[in-house]
Design a protein around this motif. Structure first.
Motif: not given
Ligand SMILES: [Zn+2]
Length: 158
Positions: A104-111, A141-147
């Motif tokens: 997902l990240l390498s195809s431009g999605w943020r996760v 614009g952050d690519r990744r979040l973990s809560l």
């Protein structure tokens, strides 16, 4: 042998097993909707079938059960029986999650990953904090979040 469940009951059971439409996921859906966000659910075209997809923001959200996804938190315990089976199963799930996130990240999605322990149990955060943080992340614009919950970081979480 006759199947004791009709197909509706069976698909409800499967949904429970798969973890879709679980309580934490509903809380996230309702909270984001109330904040004006619109999303698609469980998009099969994307790796890992993310629970929520916000195409406009190029963002996907996974709401993960700590057991099935092998979260390194107090809500995760290895079962006492059939240990080899569970080790293979949970490890497989974790590897698949990591692969899906990479794709997902390498195809431009943020996760974003929201762990169940952020919304349930003794270390949970306030739902308002979780939803506000998620809303801010969606617009960032952050690519990744973990809560996750307020437990100590065991270094194992993805
Ligand atoms: Zn957890």
């Amino acid at each position: 042998m006759a199947d004791v469940h009709d197909s509706n009951t069976r698909s409800r059971n499967m949904a429970a097993i798969r973890g879709s439409d679980t309580k934490p996921e509903l809380l996230i859906r309702r909270g984001l909707h109330a904040r004006g966000f619109r999303y698609k659910l469980h998009d099969r075209k994307l790796p890992g079938r993310p629970d929520l997809v916000l195409p406009k923001f190029r963002a996907v959200i996974f709401v993960n059960g700590c057991f099935w996804h092998g979260h390194g938190c107090p809500q995760f315990r290895w079962p006492a029986t059939r240990q080899e089976f569970w080790l293979a199963k949970i490890t497989g799930n974790m590897e698949r999650d990591a692969r899906n996130i990479d794709t997902l990240l390498s195809s431009g999605w943020r996760v974003a990953t929201v762990w169940e322990c952020a919304l349930k149990g003794r270390d949970m955060l306030s739902p308002v904090l979780v939803l506000d943080t998620l809303g801010q992340w969606i617009c960032s614009g952050d690519r990744r979040l973990s809560l996750h919950g307020r437990h100590k970081d065991t270094g194992r979480q993805v």
